[in-house]
Design an enzyme around this catalytic site. Structure first.
Site, PDB file in Angstrom:
ATOM      1  N   LYS A 175      -9.565  24.707 -61.513  1.00  0.00           N
ATOM      2  CA  LYS A 175      -9.686  26.144 -61.798  1.00  0.00           C
ATOM      3  C   LYS A 175      -8.487  26.893 -61.247  1.00  0.00           C
ATOM      4  CE  LYS A 175     -13.463  25.858 -59.514  1.00  0.00           C
ATOM      5  NZ  LYS A 175     -14.776  26.017 -58.826  1.00  0.00           N
ATOM      6  N   THR A 208     -15.727  38.610 -56.736  1.00  0.00           N
ATOM      7  CA  THR A 208     -15.630  37.245 -57.273  1.00  0.00           C
ATOM      8  C   THR A 208     -16.451  36.255 -56.446  1.00  0.00           C
ATOM      9  OG1 THR A 208     -13.607  36.949 -55.996  1.00  0.00           O
ATOM     10  CG2 THR A 208     -13.341  37.559 -58.320  1.00  0.00           C
ATOM     11  N   GLY A 210     -19.027  33.684 -55.715  1.00  0.00           N
ATOM     12  CA  GLY A 210     -19.863  32.788 -56.522  1.00  0.00           C
ATOM     13  C   GLY A 210     -19.337  32.476 -57.910  1.00  0.00           C
ATOM     14  N   THR A 211     -18.053  32.789 -58.167  1.00  0.00           N
ATOM     15  CA  THR A 211     -17.507  32.492 -59.505  1.00  0.00           C
ATOM     16  C   THR A 211     -17.572  31.000 -59.817  1.00  0.00           C
ATOM     17  OG1 THR A 211     -15.331  32.520 -58.457  1.00  0.00           O
ATOM     18  CG2 THR A 211     -15.921  34.455 -59.751  1.00  0.00           C
ATOM     19  N   GLY A 212     -17.233  30.180 -58.818  1.00  0.00           N
ATOM     20  CA  GLY A 212     -17.216  28.727 -59.043  1.00  0.00           C
ATOM     21  C   GLY A 212     -18.613  28.186 -59.310  1.00  0.00           C
ATOM     22  N   CYS A 213     -19.595  28.679 -58.561  1.00  0.00           N
ATOM     23  CA  CYS A 213     -20.992  28.229 -58.746  1.00  0.00           C
ATOM     24  C   CYS A 213     -21.472  28.603 -60.144  1.00  0.00           C
ATOM     25  CB  CYS A 213     -21.919  28.881 -57.719  1.00  0.00           C
ATOM     26  SG  CYS A 213     -21.429  28.632 -56.008  1.00  0.00           S
TER      27      CYS A 213
HETATM   28  N1  LIG Z   1      -9.941  37.359 -61.100  1.00  0.00           N
HETATM   29  C1  LIG Z   1     -10.357  36.528 -62.046  1.00  0.00           C
HETATM   30  N2  LIG Z   1     -10.275  36.879 -63.354  1.00  0.00           N
HETATM   31  C2  LIG Z   1     -10.693  36.053 -64.326  1.00  0.00           C
HETATM   32  N3  LIG Z   1     -11.214  34.834 -64.074  1.00  0.00           N
HETATM   33  C3  LIG Z   1     -11.331  34.413 -62.792  1.00  0.00           C
HETATM   34  C4  LIG Z   1     -10.909  35.238 -61.713  1.00  0.00           C
HETATM   35  N4  LIG Z   1     -11.156  34.574 -60.542  1.00  0.00           N
HETATM   36  C5  LIG Z   1     -11.715  33.400 -60.895  1.00  0.00           C
HETATM   37  N5  LIG Z   1     -11.817  33.294 -62.235  1.00  0.00           N
HETATM   38  C6  LIG Z   1     -12.417  32.184 -62.994  1.00  0.00           C
HETATM   39  O1  LIG Z   1     -13.666  31.907 -62.404  1.00  0.00           O
HETATM   40  C7  LIG Z   1     -13.903  30.503 -62.388  1.00  0.00           C
HETATM   41  C8  LIG Z   1     -14.055  30.065 -60.934  1.00  0.00           C
HETATM   42  O2  LIG Z   1     -12.763  29.969 -60.384  1.00  0.00           O
HETATM   43  P1  LIG Z   1     -12.384  30.038 -58.844  1.00  0.00           P
HETATM   44  O3  LIG Z   1     -11.050  29.394 -58.721  1.00  0.00           O
HETATM   45  O4  LIG Z   1     -12.525  31.452 -58.366  1.00  0.00           O
HETATM   46  O5  LIG Z   1     -13.545  29.162 -58.230  1.00  0.00           O
HETATM   47  P2  LIG Z   1     -14.070  29.041 -56.746  1.00  0.00           P
HETATM   48  O6  LIG Z   1     -12.989  29.385 -55.787  1.00  0.00           O
HETATM   49  O7  LIG Z   1     -14.652  27.691 -56.654  1.00  0.00           O
HETATM   50  O8  LIG Z   1     -15.209  30.146 -56.635  1.00  0.00           O
HETATM   51  P3  LIG Z   1     -16.234  30.412 -55.408  1.00  0.00           P
HETATM   52  O9  LIG Z   1     -15.836  29.544 -54.257  1.00  0.00           O
HETATM   53  O10 LIG Z   1     -16.137  31.873 -55.106  1.00  0.00           O
HETATM   54  O11 LIG Z   1     -17.577  30.091 -55.944  1.00  0.00           O
HETATM   55  C9  LIG Z   1     -12.715  29.865 -63.098  1.00  0.00           C
HETATM   56  O12 LIG Z   1     -13.013  29.678 -64.453  1.00  0.00           O
HETATM   57  C10 LIG Z   1     -11.614  30.898 -62.906  1.00  0.00           C
HETATM   58  O13 LIG Z   1     -10.644  30.828 -63.923  1.00  0.00           O
HETATM   59  C1  LIG Z   2     -24.684  28.495 -50.721  1.00  0.00           C
HETATM   60  C2  LIG Z   2     -23.295  28.725 -51.193  1.00  0.00           C
HETATM   61  N1  LIG Z   2     -22.749  27.829 -52.051  1.00  0.00           N
HETATM   62  C3  LIG Z   2     -21.484  28.016 -52.498  1.00  0.00           C
HETATM   63  C4  LIG Z   2     -20.733  29.090 -52.091  1.00  0.00           C
HETATM   64  C5  LIG Z   2     -19.306  29.272 -52.578  1.00  0.00           C
HETATM   65  O1  LIG Z   2     -19.179  30.362 -53.372  1.00  0.00           O
HETATM   66  C6  LIG Z   2     -21.353  30.017 -51.195  1.00  0.00           C
HETATM   67  N2  LIG Z   2     -20.686  31.109 -50.747  1.00  0.00           N
HETATM   68  N3  LIG Z   2     -22.625  29.801 -50.767  1.00  0.00           N
END
Ligand SMILES: Nc1ncnc2c1ncn2[C@@H]1O[C@H](COP(=O)(O)OP(=O)(O)OP(=O)(O)O)[C@@H](O)[C@H]1O
Ligand SMILES: Cc1ncc(CO)c(N)n1
Length: 270
Positions: A175, A208, A210-213
């Site tokens: 990502k 942002t 929880g975007t990854g979750c």
């Molecule tokens: N500012 C943004 N604008 C558009 N898309 C974004 C943005 N930030 C993240 N994304 C998208 O959101 C998804 C999750 O990416 P990210 O790299 O933020 O994951 P993450 O760090 O594992 O998230 P988290 O740890 O907060 O759950 C990806 O598809 C990424 O492209």
């Molecule tokens: C429980 C939990 N899982 C994943 C993340 C990462 O976004 C968080 N902040 N909390």
């Protein structure tokens, strides 16, 4: 009514924006019946993580077995697994219960920097769980830890995705959320032969959490419904883009994304 079942094995976020809460909301929005195995309880809000409380090992064993004995998840995702011991357990139970379509979101650190995975657990993740994965979805810092070197540009991201496939995952998606700068955010998917690029406008927002979750839960939901990987990832990318764009504005720090946004757009509402 034929409703697909999906399972999330992850930590709890009382704030509702990440972890199992984000996963269940996403499953529900995408029409999938969601189940949970809770590995740890994190006390957190938009300003950070105030505490992490792992669930007793036996409690996790029994949640996994109770699910496996009586339900048929068609896709399974993992989020916060916290320790090497829990990772090895989850790997063993995925095999025992013949769970396929495994999506690994290798959660390591929360947005504010709080650790959600013990350092020595990274090796268990690569050795025990990764070979079972259909897909792994690290952000850039997570991918660096998994492959053991830094990723500075797009071609190094491609190399990292290739390496994760060599390490045992069928597909790897790196990502681009953590890529510094404005403009486009690019996620790279490697399918074992070629690369696919998911390019979207970077939203300038602090919300942002929880975007990854949410993204990996949306992929899991689509896989549970029978979508092929590229279609699943494409729908999930539209889901998370909408969720980030239509911000809720909650809290004073990194607020949650809007899990309602995608379906509201599908219905033509704003
Ligand atoms: N500012 C943004 N604008 C558009 N898309 C974004 C943005 N930030 C993240 N994304 C998208 O959101 C998804 C999750 O990416 P990210 O790299 O933020 O994951 P993450 O760090 O594992 O998230 P988290 O740890 O907060 O759950 C990806 O598809 C990424 O492209
Ligand atoms: C429980 C939990 N899982 C994943 C993340 C990462 O976004 C968080 N902040 N909390």
């Amino acid at each position: 009514m034929n409703i697909a079942q999906a399972l999330t094995i992850a930590g709890s976020d009382n704030g509702g924006g990440a972890g199992i809460q984000a996963d269940l909301k996403t499953f529900q929005e995408l029409g999938v019946y969601g189940m949970t195995v809770i590995t740890a309880i994190a006390a957190q809000n938009t300003t950070g993580v105030q505490g992490v409380f792992p669930i007793d090992y036996d409690g996790i064993v029994q949640q996994l077995d109770s699910t496996g004995a009586d339900f048929q998840p068609r896709a399974v995702k993992t989020g916060m697994l916290y320790s090497a011991e829990i990772i090895r357990l989850v790997a063993a139970k995925c095999q025992q219960h013949s769970w396929s379509n495994l999506v690994i979101d290798p959660v390591m650190v929360a947005k504010g920097g709080a650790p959600l995975l013990q350092q020595e657990a990274v090796q268990a993740l690569t050795q025990d769980l990764l070979p079972l994965a259909l897909l792994i979805t690290p952000n850039i810092p997570e991918a660096e830890l998994l492959i053991g070197r830094s990723i500075r540009n797009l071609s190094e991201r491609e190399e990292a995705a290739k390496q994760l496939v060599q390490m045992g995952s069928t597909y790897a998606l790196i990502k681009g959320g953590h890529d510094p700068g404005s403009g486009m955010v690019i996620d790279v998917l490697y399918d074992g032969h070629s690369f696919h690029y998911l390019e979207n406008l970077r939203v300038m927002t602090r919300h942002t959490h929880g975007t990854g979750c949410t993204f990996s839960a949306a992929i899991t939901a689509e896989l549970a419904k029978g979508s092929p990987i590229l279609a699943a990832v494409t729908t999930a990318r539209a889901f998370i883009q909408a969720a980030i764009e239509d911000e809720l504005g909650f809290g004073t720090g990194h607020g949650p994304t809007n899990h309602f946004a995608y379906q509201r757009r599908q219905r033509g509402e704003r």
